[in-house]
Enzyme design. Structure first.
Site, short mmCIF file in Angstrom:
data_model
loop_
_atom_site.label_atom_id
_atom_site.label_comp_id
_atom_site.label_asym_id
_atom_site.label_seq_id
_atom_site.Cartn_x
_atom_site.Cartn_y
_atom_site.Cartn_z
N ARG A 6 51.35 2.43 47.89
CA ARG A 6 50.13 1.66 48.14
C ARG A 6 49.73 1.82 49.59
NH1 ARG A 6 49.05 -2.00 44.23
NH2 ARG A 6 47.50 -3.20 45.35
N GLU A 35 40.52 -2.00 37.54
CA GLU A 35 40.26 -3.13 36.66
C GLU A 35 39.03 -3.85 37.23
OE1 GLU A 35 43.40 -6.05 36.32
OE2 GLU A 35 42.16 -7.31 35.01
N LYS A 76 42.68 -7.67 45.33
CA LYS A 76 41.44 -8.28 44.84
C LYS A 76 41.60 -9.77 44.64
CE LYS A 76 41.15 -4.90 41.79
NZ LYS A 76 41.03 -4.37 40.46
P1 ATP Z 1 44.56 -5.39 43.25
O1 ATP Z 1 45.90 -6.04 43.35
O2 ATP Z 1 43.79 -5.42 44.50
O3 ATP Z 1 43.77 -5.87 42.06
P2 ATP Z 1 45.26 -3.22 41.65
O4 ATP Z 1 46.21 -2.11 41.88
O5 ATP Z 1 45.63 -4.24 40.63
O6 ATP Z 1 44.91 -3.87 43.00
P3 ATP Z 1 43.34 -1.78 40.13
O7 ATP Z 1 41.89 -2.06 39.95
O8 ATP Z 1 44.23 -1.92 38.97
O9 ATP Z 1 43.83 -2.69 41.31
O10 ATP Z 1 43.54 -0.35 40.81
C1 ATP Z 1 42.84 0.82 40.53
C2 ATP Z 1 43.57 1.97 41.15
O11 ATP Z 1 43.62 1.83 42.56
C3 ATP Z 1 45.01 2.01 40.66
O12 ATP Z 1 45.37 3.34 40.39
C4 ATP Z 1 45.78 1.45 41.82
O13 ATP Z 1 47.09 1.93 41.84
C5 ATP Z 1 44.94 1.89 43.03
N1 ATP Z 1 45.16 1.00 44.16
C6 ATP Z 1 44.94 -0.33 44.21
N2 ATP Z 1 45.32 -0.83 45.40
C7 ATP Z 1 45.78 0.21 46.13
C8 ATP Z 1 46.33 0.34 47.44
N3 ATP Z 1 46.47 -0.71 48.25
N4 ATP Z 1 46.69 1.58 47.85
C9 ATP Z 1 46.54 2.63 47.04
N5 ATP Z 1 46.05 2.58 45.81
C10 ATP Z 1 45.67 1.38 45.33
MG MG Z 2 45.55 -4.76 38.78
#
Ligand code: ATP
Ligand code: MG
Length: 561
Positions: free
Chosen positions: A262, A35, A272
């Protein structure tokens, strides 16, 4: 490249099984779906390495998909940063996709759902809806709009789209099962009204689809075979499948959602939203502040893509969450930088050293090899004269036998230079040592082949010639958080654990070969660590970051405590 047969991770096992059953090799396709609401961090790096790694292993395409359905938080700046970071990591995506490109299809499919009696427009408050949802052990109850007529629903949904309603007044919900044991199946929201301009579709839309209505459908449109996400989406899988059931046709591939744990790292934060808070509150200077666990921060800090990939490889993909020690990442960057960086000499805490028997005004340019690891890095000349800087901590008046550096009456070798002996020292009125006087052995020059040059002394010190040294701002970093798991306390906010001493700015004295370095170049400052040239460097001022120390001093400190 060395080919080593690695054992498969559990995701690869899933793919292998699918290949053995009904998937053809050319039907494989993966995606990385960030995102664009912030910069990528080390958690994303793990997902990038997983998805693009699968692409490499199976020679399958991988899409970069922006999951851009929330214009309140998303920006073009983030899209650009994400593309830069994935490229820097060394991966090439097949298609650059945006969920926002599918807004029309998603809308049309929602209309289809309504016509089939599988979705309805609800105008209750979110509290009312939450109440009706029940609890995991108590079934929910139907709200008053659940059985509204198709005509009414179609009319309201169209008017939602046309901008007739304010935010929060109406939502579109799927009509699934208010008694499902999975709370997410109790008539989840598919669409909401948001009067916000989107960074790509501008004001074309004022209704935006929710994650669950978007993700699987996007996977389907792109014909992604394996949609890999983190474990918190496990309960969403049933809904993901329900949404696909509504539209998958037999001759098209049906995407599969599968989950992995994760990545959590010690002494830092991988979210983020929380990283944004550090930027907004000025705890760090920017998203790419070298203390940040973002990919852009690590790049600026001097990390290499290889070290991050090797780290991801070593940690692997897990089914359960755990906390990976960040020193493992540091191990990998050390290992890589050791191979690729030229060695240079710099002094960060200078103590003046005068060689009393070296002719005043004379200078020599000594041969210095750039790397014992890699001959192709060549050699350079370093200037030597009667007045040098050494590190303060490399001299003591007296010390025990374990101190292999300089002490009164004893000898050390100056790296690439001569053997010197400390004769006396001068102190200021507070008793601080401000100068050391030495003599040198003129026949002991390194590499000269004389008997004296081969003489073994216990210690070797780095140094710079004062007259020739150039000054640089050196930024020395420590962990951003003092706690191992700043995000893991129920009763305390992660901001409470910010390390107030995570940045120290000092003036370093560098050998003159570093005069024309460019941002991004990496070096080993001998005996001090790995450093790179920061992007703040200008023609007037050199700025270096310490990427990492030579040894794991942190782990040692921890053991002592
Ligand atoms: P954040 O909470 O930091 O915004 P998110 O999962 O909401 O993390 P996205 O941009 O939606 O962030 O994630 C893009 C991809 O990266 C998704 O497939 C997500 O599952 C993966 N991802 C994000 N954070 C992690 C993590 N800590 N470990 C493994 N994969 C991750
Ligand atoms: Mg997200």
């Amino acid at each position: 490249m060395e080919e080593t047969k690695k054992s498969l991770n559990f995701i690869e096992h899933i793919v292998e099984e699918d290949l053995a059953n009904d998937y053809s090799k050319d039907s494989l396709r993966f995606r990385f779906p960030p995102e664009p609401n912030g910069y990528l961090h080390l958690g994303h790096a793990s997902s990038i390495c997983l998805n693009f790694g699968l692409g490499e292993s199976y020679d399958a395409p991988v899409n970069l998909r922006f999951d851009d359905t929330n214009p309140e938080k998303e920006e073009k700046e983030y899209v650009d940063a994400i593309k830069r970071d994935v490229e820097w990591m060394g991966y090439k995506w097949d298609k650059e996709c945006y969920a926002s490109d599918y807004f029309q299809e998603l809308y049309d499919w929602a209309v289809m759902l309504i016509k089939e009696g599988k979705a309805y427009v609800d105008s209750q408050s979110s509290e009312e809806m939450a109440d009706q949802k029940g609890t995991p052990t108590r079934p929910g109850t139907a709200g008053p709009y659940r059985n509204q007529s198709v005509e009414e629903n179609l009319d309201l949904f169209e008017r939602m789209k046309n901008g007739e309603f304010e935010e929060g007044k109406y939502v579109l919900r799927a009509k699934i099962d208010m008694a499902s044991s999975n709370m997410l199946m109790r008539d989840p929201i598919l669409y909401r009204v948001l009067h916000k301009a989107h960074h790509r579709t501008n004001t074309d839309w004022c209704i935006y689809p929710m994650y669950d209505w978007t993700h699987g459908q996007s996977d389907y449109l792109e014909q992604v075979s394996h949609s890999l996400c983190t474990l918190e989406f496990l309960p969403h899988r049933e809904l993901y499948d329900w949404c696909l059931d509504q539209l998958v046709s037999k001759d098209k591939l049906r995407p599969k959602q599968r989950e992995f744990a994760r990545r959590n790292l010690s002494h830092t934060i991988v979210s983020k939203r929380k990283l944004l808070k550090l930027v907004e509150e000025g705890v760090v200077n920017s998203w790419d502040d070298p203390r940040m666990p973002t990919i852009s921060g690590l790049r600026r800090r001097g990390y290499t893509p290889e070290s991050i990939r090797n780290f991801a490889d070593t940690v692997g993909i897990a089914k359960r969450e755990n906390l990976v020690d960040v020193s493992l990442l540091e191990f990998h960057v050390r290992e890589h930088l050791n191979k690729i960086t030229p060695r240079v000499m710099a002094v960060l805490n200078p103590l003046k050293l005068v060689i009393t028997n070296y002719p005043e005004g004379r200078e020599e340019w000594l041969d210095a090899e750039n790397s014992p690891e890699d001959e192709s890095l060549g050699s350079r000349k370093v200037p030597f004269s009667s007045e040098l800087y050494i590190e303060q901590e490399d001299f003591r008046e007296e010390a025990n036998k374990k101190f292999f550096r300089l002490k009164l009456g004893k000898e050390v070798r100056l790296k690439n230079g001569y053997i010197i002996k400390a004769e006396s020292c001068t102190k200021d009125k507070d008793g601080n040592i401000i100068e050391v006087q030495c003599t040198y052995d003129p026949k002991s020059k390194s590499g000269s082949g004389t008997e004296e040059s081969l003489r073994k002394v216990k210690g070797t010190l780095h140094w710079v010639s004062i007259k020739h040294a150039i000054e640089a701002e050196v930024r020395v970093y420590d962990r951003l958080f003092t706690d191992e798991n700043p995000d893991g306390h129920n009763d305390r906010d992660f901001m409470e654990f910010v390390n107030p001493d995570s940045l120290k700015v000092i003036t370093g004295y560098l050998e003159p070969s570093l005069k024309d370095v460019k941002p991004g170049e990496r070096f080993q400052f001998q005996r001090l660590g790995y450093f790179n040239v920061d992007t703040d460097t200008t023609s007037e001022k050199l700025v270096f970051n310490r990427t990492v120390t030579l040894r794991d001093t942190w782990a040692k400190l921890q053991q002592k405590n």
